[in-house]
Design a protein around this motif. Sequence first.
Motif, PDB file in Angstrom:
ATOM      1  N   GLU A 106       0.836  -1.202   0.000  1.00 56.50           N
ATOM      2  CA  GLU A 106       0.000   0.000   0.000  1.00 56.50           C
ATOM      3  C   GLU A 106       0.877   1.260   0.000  1.00 56.50           C
ATOM      4  OE1 GLU A 106      -2.468  -0.479   3.433  1.00 56.50           O
ATOM      5  OE2 GLU A 106      -4.091  -1.403   2.248  1.00 56.50           O
ATOM      6  N   ILE A 107       0.297   2.313  -0.541  1.00 56.13           N
ATOM      7  CA  ILE A 107       1.002   3.590  -0.609  1.00 56.13           C
ATOM      8  C   ILE A 107      -0.018   4.711  -0.470  1.00 56.13           C
ATOM      9  CG2 ILE A 107       0.808   3.828  -3.115  1.00 56.13           C
ATOM     10  CD1 ILE A 107       3.680   4.954  -3.092  1.00 56.13           C
ATOM     11  N   SER A 108       0.422   5.861   0.086  1.00 56.10           N
ATOM     12  CA  SER A 108      -0.461   7.021   0.241  1.00 56.10           C
ATOM     13  C   SER A 108      -0.059   8.073  -0.788  1.00 56.10           C
ATOM     14  CB  SER A 108      -0.351   7.585   1.657  1.00 56.10           C
ATOM     15  OG  SER A 108      -1.180   8.723   1.799  1.00 56.10           O
ATOM     16  N   ILE A 109      -0.958   8.325  -1.760  1.00 62.94           N
ATOM     17  CA  ILE A 109      -0.646   9.256  -2.833  1.00 62.94           C
ATOM     18  C   ILE A 109      -1.883  10.074  -3.188  1.00 62.94           C
ATOM     19  CG2 ILE A 109       1.170   7.814  -3.856  1.00 62.94           C
ATOM     20  CD1 ILE A 109      -0.937   6.936  -5.946  1.00 62.94           C
ATOM     21  N   ASP A 110      -1.644  11.167  -3.945  1.00 62.55           N
ATOM     22  CA  ASP A 110      -2.717  11.882  -4.617  1.00 62.55           C
ATOM     23  C   ASP A 110      -2.820  11.254  -6.017  1.00 62.55           C
ATOM     24  OD1 ASP A 110      -4.183  13.717  -6.209  1.00 62.55           O
ATOM     25  OD2 ASP A 110      -3.754  15.331  -4.778  1.00 62.55           O
ATOM     26  N   ARG A 111      -3.849  10.442  -6.211  1.00 61.04           N
ATOM     27  CA  ARG A 111      -3.958   9.617  -7.414  1.00 61.04           C
ATOM     28  C   ARG A 111      -3.916  10.465  -8.697  1.00 61.04           C
ATOM     29  NH1 ARG A 111      -6.839   4.519  -7.843  1.00 61.04           N
ATOM     30  NH2 ARG A 111      -7.586   4.934  -5.714  1.00 61.04           N
ATOM     31  N   ASP A 112      -4.694  11.526  -8.741  1.00 66.52           N
ATOM     32  CA  ASP A 112      -4.780  12.338  -9.959  1.00 66.52           C
ATOM     33  C   ASP A 112      -3.454  13.032 -10.279  1.00 66.52           C
ATOM     34  OD1 ASP A 112      -7.415  11.615 -10.277  1.00 66.52           O
ATOM     35  OD2 ASP A 112      -8.178  13.367  -9.170  1.00 66.52           O
ATOM     36  N   LYS A 113      -2.796  13.556  -9.235  1.00 68.12           N
ATOM     37  CA  LYS A 113      -1.532  14.268  -9.485  1.00 68.12           C
ATOM     38  C   LYS A 113      -0.436  13.311  -9.907  1.00 68.12           C
ATOM     39  CE  LYS A 113      -2.376  18.303  -6.583  1.00 68.12           C
ATOM     40  NZ  LYS A 113      -3.767  17.963  -6.249  1.00 68.12           N
ATOM     41  N   LEU A 114      -0.436  12.101  -9.341  1.00 70.28           N
ATOM     42  CA  LEU A 114       0.580  11.137  -9.746  1.00 70.28           C
ATOM     43  C   LEU A 114       0.352  10.679 -11.189  1.00 70.28           C
ATOM     44  CD1 LEU A 114       3.049   9.980  -8.393  1.00 70.28           C
ATOM     45  CD2 LEU A 114       1.743   7.932  -7.817  1.00 70.28           C
ATOM     46  N   ARG A 115      -0.931  10.521 -11.597  1.00 70.30           N
ATOM     47  CA  ARG A 115      -1.228  10.218 -12.995  1.00 70.30           C
ATOM     48  C   ARG A 115      -0.727  11.348 -13.901  1.00 70.30           C
ATOM     49  NH1 ARG A 115      -4.914   6.588 -14.969  1.00 70.30           N
ATOM     50  NH2 ARG A 115      -5.758   5.059 -13.482  1.00 70.30           N
ATOM     51  N   ARG A 116      -0.826  12.587 -13.388  1.00 68.25           N
ATOM     52  CA  ARG A 116      -0.343  13.737 -14.154  1.00 68.25           C
ATOM     53  C   ARG A 116       1.169  13.629 -14.377  1.00 68.25           C
ATOM     54  NH1 ARG A 116      -2.615  18.817 -15.112  1.00 68.25           N
ATOM     55  NH2 ARG A 116      -1.242  19.985 -16.507  1.00 68.25           N
ATOM     56  N   VAL A 117       1.878  13.171 -13.375  1.00 68.71           N
ATOM     57  CA  VAL A 117       3.331  12.987 -13.504  1.00 68.71           C
ATOM     58  C   VAL A 117       3.633  11.949 -14.581  1.00 68.71           C
ATOM     59  CG1 VAL A 117       5.410  12.166 -12.331  1.00 68.71           C
ATOM     60  CG2 VAL A 117       3.826  13.676 -11.135  1.00 68.71           C
ATOM     61  N   PHE A 118       2.970  10.791 -14.490  1.00 68.02           N
ATOM     62  CA  PHE A 118       3.222   9.735 -15.482  1.00 68.02           C
ATOM     63  C   PHE A 118       2.896  10.233 -16.889  1.00 68.02           C
ATOM     64  CE2 PHE A 118       2.089   6.461 -11.973  1.00 68.02           C
ATOM     65  CZ  PHE A 118       3.308   6.709 -11.364  1.00 68.02           C
TER      66      PHE A 118
ATOM     67  N   ILE B  52      13.635   7.861 -16.798  1.00 66.33           N
ATOM     68  CA  ILE B  52      13.201   8.687 -15.669  1.00 66.33           C
ATOM     69  C   ILE B  52      12.879   7.747 -14.519  1.00 66.33           C
ATOM     70  CG2 ILE B  52      11.543  10.366 -14.812  1.00 66.33           C
ATOM     71  CD1 ILE B  52      13.253  11.480 -17.017  1.00 66.33           C
ATOM     72  N   THR B  53      13.535   7.972 -13.351  1.00 68.55           N
ATOM     73  CA  THR B  53      13.332   7.122 -12.170  1.00 68.55           C
ATOM     74  C   THR B  53      12.610   7.909 -11.095  1.00 68.55           C
ATOM     75  OG1 THR B  53      15.353   5.883 -12.653  1.00 68.55           O
ATOM     76  CG2 THR B  53      14.445   5.683 -10.431  1.00 68.55           C
ATOM     77  N   ILE B  54      11.510   7.325 -10.593  1.00 66.22           N
ATOM     78  CA  ILE B  54      10.705   7.945  -9.541  1.00 66.22           C
ATOM     79  C   ILE B  54      10.782   7.062  -8.300  1.00 66.22           C
ATOM     80  CG2 ILE B  54       8.370   8.592  -8.826  1.00 66.22           C
ATOM     81  CD1 ILE B  54       7.763   9.157 -11.773  1.00 66.22           C
ATOM     82  N   THR B  55      11.016   7.706  -7.142  1.00 63.42           N
ATOM     83  CA  THR B  55      11.070   6.989  -5.868  1.00 63.42           C
ATOM     84  C   THR B  55      10.082   7.620  -4.908  1.00 63.42           C
ATOM     85  OG1 THR B  55      13.415   6.517  -6.198  1.00 63.42           O
ATOM     86  CG2 THR B  55      12.559   6.251  -3.974  1.00 63.42           C
ATOM     87  N   LEU B  56       9.222   6.796  -4.277  1.00 65.90           N
ATOM     88  CA  LEU B  56       8.208   7.278  -3.335  1.00 65.90           C
ATOM     89  C   LEU B  56       8.227   6.410  -2.078  1.00 65.90           C
ATOM     90  CD1 LEU B  56       5.148   7.914  -5.702  1.00 65.90           C
ATOM     91  CD2 LEU B  56       6.615   9.641  -4.651  1.00 65.90           C
ATOM     92  N   PRO B  57       8.012   7.006  -0.908  1.00 63.19           N
ATOM     93  CA  PRO B  57       7.972   6.208   0.334  1.00 63.19           C
ATOM     94  C   PRO B  57       6.668   5.425   0.436  1.00 63.19           C
ATOM     95  CG  PRO B  57       7.506   8.510   0.820  1.00 63.19           C
ATOM     96  CD  PRO B  57       7.864   8.443  -0.648  1.00 63.19           C
ATOM     97  N   LEU B  58       6.768   4.215   1.025  1.00 62.98           N
ATOM     98  CA  LEU B  58       5.588   3.373   1.244  1.00 62.98           C
ATOM     99  C   LEU B  58       4.984   3.635   2.620  1.00 62.98           C
ATOM    100  CD1 LEU B  58       6.855  -0.012  -0.216  1.00 62.98           C
ATOM    101  CD2 LEU B  58       5.372   1.660  -1.327  1.00 62.98           C
ATOM    102  N   ILE B  59       3.821   3.082   2.888  1.00 69.63           N
ATOM    103  CA  ILE B  59       3.164   3.198   4.190  1.00 69.63           C
ATOM    104  C   ILE B  59       3.737   2.139   5.120  1.00 69.63           C
ATOM    105  CG2 ILE B  59       0.990   3.039   5.444  1.00 69.63           C
ATOM    106  CD1 ILE B  59      -0.436   3.932   2.926  1.00 69.63           C
ATOM    107  N   PRO B  60       4.223   2.506   6.315  1.00 69.46           N
ATOM    108  CA  PRO B  60       4.715   1.477   7.242  1.00 69.46           C
ATOM    109  C   PRO B  60       3.596   0.539   7.667  1.00 69.46           C
ATOM    110  CG  PRO B  60       5.399   3.671   7.906  1.00 69.46           C
ATOM    111  CD  PRO B  60       4.378   3.845   6.836  1.00 69.46           C
ATOM    112  N   SER B  61       3.922  -0.734   7.754  1.00 66.03           N
ATOM    113  CA  SER B  61       2.934  -1.711   8.209  1.00 66.03           C
ATOM    114  C   SER B  61       2.852  -1.704   9.715  1.00 66.03           C
ATOM    115  CB  SER B  61       3.313  -3.110   7.698  1.00 66.03           C
ATOM    116  OG  SER B  61       4.540  -3.529   8.291  1.00 66.03           O
TER     117      SER B  61
END
Length: 492
Positions: free
Chosen positions: A369-381, A477-486
Amino acid sequence: MSIRLKLILSYAAMLVIPLFMMIFTAILLTLVFRGDLQNIKDQYGTPDSSYEVHNIDRMLKEVRRTAQNSPLLFKDSAYLNEVQMELKSNSADILVRTKDELTYIPSTFQYRDFLRQLPGYKWTGYSVKREPIQLGAKAAELSQYDFSFPDGQQGSVFVITKVNPIVNFAQKFFPTLFISLILVLILTHTLLTYFVSRSIIRPLRELKDATKRIKDGDLDFNLKIANKDEIGELSQAFEQMRVKLRESIQTQLQYEENRKELISNISHDLRTPLTAIRGYIDGIGDGIADTPDKVQKYLDIISLKAGEMDQMIDELFLYSKLDLNHLPFHYEKINLRSFLTDWSEELEFELNKHGVNYDAYIRIDPGTEISIDRDKLRRVFSNIISNSLKYMTKDEKRITLNANVAGGEFVMKLHDNGQGVDAEALPFIFERFYRADPSRNSHTGGSGLGLAISKQIIEGHGGSIKAESIKGEGTGITITLPLIPSETGEQA
């Protein structure tokens, strides 16, 4: 050292140092005029009461009267022995000299060598009390009275009185000691006040000068901080303020420069579609589009150019809001694998329409699982894919997606086989309005904000974005994002 402690120590020193200097001066003068300290100690223990001093003075007066009125008594051994007994009880001795011969010396008088130092006869009636002299290991006062016998012989009587050196010294040198103490006090207070005030005033003066330089607009200097007290803390805070102020001004100047660049770029980028729209409108008005099909074609081009302008303006507003932190992020916890799979399928469908071969390698566990702003991340891709498509010139076009989890972070790499980016231009491709192709031709056109917006969004998620490229082979292009701690403390 704090200012409070400095003041306390300086005031203590103003009391202790003068006292120490007075004692030291007294001991030094005593040694100079009275010899070693043991002698002083021995004689200090000798009784010297006011009663004994009174008896000595009485006996000296009696000896003086005898010398004036009955000088023949100084030839009477019985009288002299009686006087000697009374003087001896008060630590004194009497000596009588007739012409140049000592005619009476007490049997208890031990200082025979001193007898040769007795002063000579002056005149009849001569009377003097000399300065204390060293008599063996002790100090003594010598009183001399000169007289004449009835037959005209010259005579002198001497009274040697042992004295307490401390009392005598205090009486004799009190003015010197008092003046010395006053001088020591003045010198101590002056020096301590000077050094303490200097340690306070000098850094304050430096702060004042620094304030004046800042007032005059000079921020390119360093405030030297040597003190460790409250003024030093103030100076350190002032220096930090100066650095922050300089950085703020430099940032403001950079913003101003960017604003000018922004206006220039907007003017240039908007002029191209506006010129095209105006040209096609004039063509319709002048009758160049003389058939319904040509009119419709011109209208379609006008609509396309207006859409490009609308997209430029939207991206400009989006970047401005991101840059000013005025655009909120709407985070939601999602399943990372499902999100990437859905987006990858949509991407494959769109790329196939452009004749691009697409390969996806998603190596992510289903429960991640990850916590993101779905629309903005789609904008990045979308921005990355759009930028890749602009610079693909090869017959066989290819884009590859690799996604995995490493070190508790989501890592995704999008790689194309386009024309690549020059090594000199690669560090700047995430800057706003930057284009590796400076010609700004219509084929590779755009706002120049796509990758800059992508960087703002990724950094807003707490991640990072970077690029690597080989000229003629392609760009990644390499993107790195932090995950949600379990719940177990590990990254989900």
